[in-house]
Write a protein that holds these residues in place. Structure first.
Motif, PDB file in Angstrom:
ATOM      1  N   ILE A  17     -28.083  51.372 -64.415  1.00  0.00           N
ATOM      2  CA  ILE A  17     -26.826  51.650 -65.119  1.00  0.00           C
ATOM      3  C   ILE A  17     -27.065  52.622 -66.266  1.00  0.00           C
ATOM      4  O   ILE A  17     -26.278  53.543 -66.505  1.00  0.00           O
ATOM      5  N   ASP A  18     -28.167  52.431 -66.986  1.00  0.00           N
ATOM      6  CA  ASP A  18     -28.503  53.354 -68.076  1.00  0.00           C
ATOM      7  C   ASP A  18     -28.680  54.778 -67.555  1.00  0.00           C
ATOM      8  O   ASP A  18     -28.209  55.745 -68.161  1.00  0.00           O
ATOM      9  N   LEU A  19     -29.348  54.910 -66.421  1.00  0.00           N
ATOM     10  CA  LEU A  19     -29.521  56.227 -65.815  1.00  0.00           C
ATOM     11  C   LEU A  19     -28.157  56.821 -65.444  1.00  0.00           C
ATOM     12  O   LEU A  19     -27.894  58.008 -65.691  1.00  0.00           O
ATOM     13  N   ALA A  20     -27.296  55.999 -64.862  1.00  0.00           N
ATOM     14  CA  ALA A  20     -25.969  56.473 -64.479  1.00  0.00           C
ATOM     15  C   ALA A  20     -25.158  56.892 -65.701  1.00  0.00           C
ATOM     16  O   ALA A  20     -24.382  57.861 -65.644  1.00  0.00           O
ATOM     17  N   GLN A  21     -25.344  56.199 -66.814  1.00  0.00           N
ATOM     18  CA  GLN A  21     -24.660  56.597 -68.054  1.00  0.00           C
ATOM     19  C   GLN A  21     -25.158  57.951 -68.527  1.00  0.00           C
ATOM     20  O   GLN A  21     -24.373  58.803 -68.948  1.00  0.00           O
ATOM     21  N   ARG A  22     -26.472  58.144 -68.451  1.00  0.00           N
ATOM     22  CA  ARG A  22     -27.029  59.419 -68.895  1.00  0.00           C
ATOM     23  C   ARG A  22     -26.600  60.577 -67.995  1.00  0.00           C
ATOM     24  O   ARG A  22     -26.557  61.721 -68.439  1.00  0.00           O
ATOM     25  N   GLU A  23     -26.277  60.246 -66.747  1.00  0.00           N
ATOM     26  CA  GLU A  23     -25.766  61.272 -65.835  1.00  0.00           C
ATOM     27  C   GLU A  23     -24.258  61.457 -65.967  1.00  0.00           C
ATOM     28  O   GLU A  23     -23.677  62.315 -65.296  1.00  0.00           O
ATOM     29  N   GLY A  24     -23.632  60.623 -66.805  1.00  0.00           N
ATOM     30  CA  GLY A  24     -22.211  60.791 -67.077  1.00  0.00           C
ATOM     31  C   GLY A  24     -21.272  60.196 -66.043  1.00  0.00           C
ATOM     32  O   GLY A  24     -20.079  60.526 -66.032  1.00  0.00           O
ATOM     33  N   VAL A  25     -21.783  59.302 -65.189  1.00  0.00           N
ATOM     34  CA  VAL A  25     -20.927  58.750 -64.143  1.00  0.00           C
ATOM     35  C   VAL A  25     -20.542  57.290 -64.388  1.00  0.00           C
ATOM     36  O   VAL A  25     -19.690  56.749 -63.679  1.00  0.00           O
ATOM     37  N   VAL A  26     -21.160  56.653 -65.363  1.00  0.00           N
ATOM     38  CA  VAL A  26     -20.818  55.278 -65.714  1.00  0.00           C
ATOM     39  C   VAL A  26     -20.384  55.232 -67.170  1.00  0.00           C
ATOM     40  O   VAL A  26     -20.961  55.915 -68.025  1.00  0.00           O
ATOM     41  N   ARG A  27     -19.393  54.441 -67.455  1.00  0.00           N
ATOM     42  CA  ARG A  27     -18.806  54.325 -68.781  1.00  0.00           C
ATOM     43  C   ARG A  27     -19.828  53.899 -69.826  1.00  0.00           C
ATOM     44  O   ARG A  27     -20.867  53.318 -69.510  1.00  0.00           O
ATOM     45  N   ALA A  28     -19.499  54.172 -71.064  1.00  0.00           N
ATOM     46  CA  ALA A  28     -20.363  53.739 -72.163  1.00  0.00           C
ATOM     47  C   ALA A  28     -20.335  52.218 -72.284  1.00  0.00           C
ATOM     48  O   ALA A  28     -19.372  51.556 -71.894  1.00  0.00           O
ATOM     49  N   GLY A  29     -21.382  51.679 -72.844  1.00  0.00           N
ATOM     50  CA  GLY A  29     -21.466  50.244 -73.036  1.00  0.00           C
ATOM     51  C   GLY A  29     -22.900  49.782 -72.923  1.00  0.00           C
ATOM     52  O   GLY A  29     -23.761  50.509 -72.408  1.00  0.00           O
ATOM     53  N   GLU A  30     -23.172  48.595 -73.428  1.00  0.00           N
ATOM     54  CA  GLU A  30     -24.517  48.042 -73.370  1.00  0.00           C
ATOM     55  C   GLU A  30     -24.906  47.821 -71.908  1.00  0.00           C
ATOM     56  O   GLU A  30     -24.245  47.053 -71.188  1.00  0.00           O
ATOM     57  N   PRO A  31     -25.950  48.479 -71.414  1.00  0.00           N
ATOM     58  CA  PRO A  31     -26.318  48.348 -70.000  1.00  0.00           C
ATOM     59  C   PRO A  31     -26.535  46.906 -69.546  1.00  0.00           C
ATOM     60  O   PRO A  31     -26.158  46.544 -68.423  1.00  0.00           O
ATOM     61  N   ASP A  32     -27.139  46.075 -70.408  1.00  0.00           N
ATOM     62  CA  ASP A  32     -27.366  44.684 -70.019  1.00  0.00           C
ATOM     63  C   ASP A  32     -26.051  43.958 -69.764  1.00  0.00           C
ATOM     64  O   ASP A  32     -25.924  43.179 -68.815  1.00  0.00           O
TER      65      ASP A  32
END
Length: 207
Positions: free
Chosen positions: A138-153
């Motif tokens: 999920i963290d990787l997906a956030q860095r790629e801009g495809v998953v919303r912001a938020g605590e990955p855990d």
């Protein structure tokens, strides 16, 4: 019954006990598990299992460790897939559902033993690894801009609750006439849409 002539005498009794224990767990439940009964099933002396498991709880702990190890391997395989990150998220969801449905009694035991007050550090670590594997993707997906912001855990916990709930419905035969594969695709479609970054494009589960 002496175990010296048993095929398990020279090193693989532990594995044989665990394999037989999983069969008993799946067919009769955890309450039916006993070291003495397993020894009888395998044709070894009732004392032989004690060389590998000090008591019944040690056997249950080992089953849970093995279960989490296999689950984590399955999740990592999805994470390591070379496809797009959202497709890998969907793959991880499918991997969890497949494991949970195929190993329902074992999964229940895994969580029960992990949350016991006297659970081992190894077991707790393996249980936490599942969450970290998902959170890392999920963290990787956030860095790629495809998953919303938020605590990955936290996002990983929500994702697990979705696929775990679906698996529970499937195990309980509560999906009515909906095939599991279809229900899984729909659940992952909804989950990935909810996880998508604003303006992002959540990949379809089959992507």
């Amino acid at each position: 019954m002496a175990d010296v002539d048993s095929p398990y005498h020279h090193g693989n009794l532990r594995e044989a006990l665990l394999a037989r224990a999983e069969v008993v767990l799946a067919t009769s439940g955890a309450d039916s598990l006993s070291l003495r009964a397993l020894a009888r099933d395998l044709g070894v002396s009732h004392a032989a299992p004690g060389r590998h498991f000090r008591d019944r709880q040690a056997l249950l702990d080992a089953l849970a460790v093995g279960g989490f190890t296999r689950l984590n391997e399955s999740l990592r395989a999805a994470v390591d897939d070379p496809g797009p990150v959202t497709a890998r998220l969907a793959g991880m969801g499918r991997a969890y559902v497949a494991f949970a449905v195929a190993n329902a009694p074992l999964l229940s035991l895994m969580f029960t033993v992990k949350h016991a007050d006297d659970s081992s550090a190894e077991l707790r670590e393996l249980g936490h690894q599942s969450l970290r594997i998902a959170a890392g993707l999920i963290d990787l997906a956030q860095r790629e801009g495809v998953v919303r912001a938020g605590e990955p855990d936290r996002l990983a916990q929500v994702a697990f609750s979705t696929v775990h709930g679906l698996a529970a419905l499937a195990v309980g035969s509560l999906l009515e006439d909906t095939p599991l594969s279809e229900a899984t695709d729909l659940a992952l479609d909804v989950l990935l849409t909810g996880l998508a970054a604003p303006g992002g494009d959540a990949a379809r589960p089959g992507a």
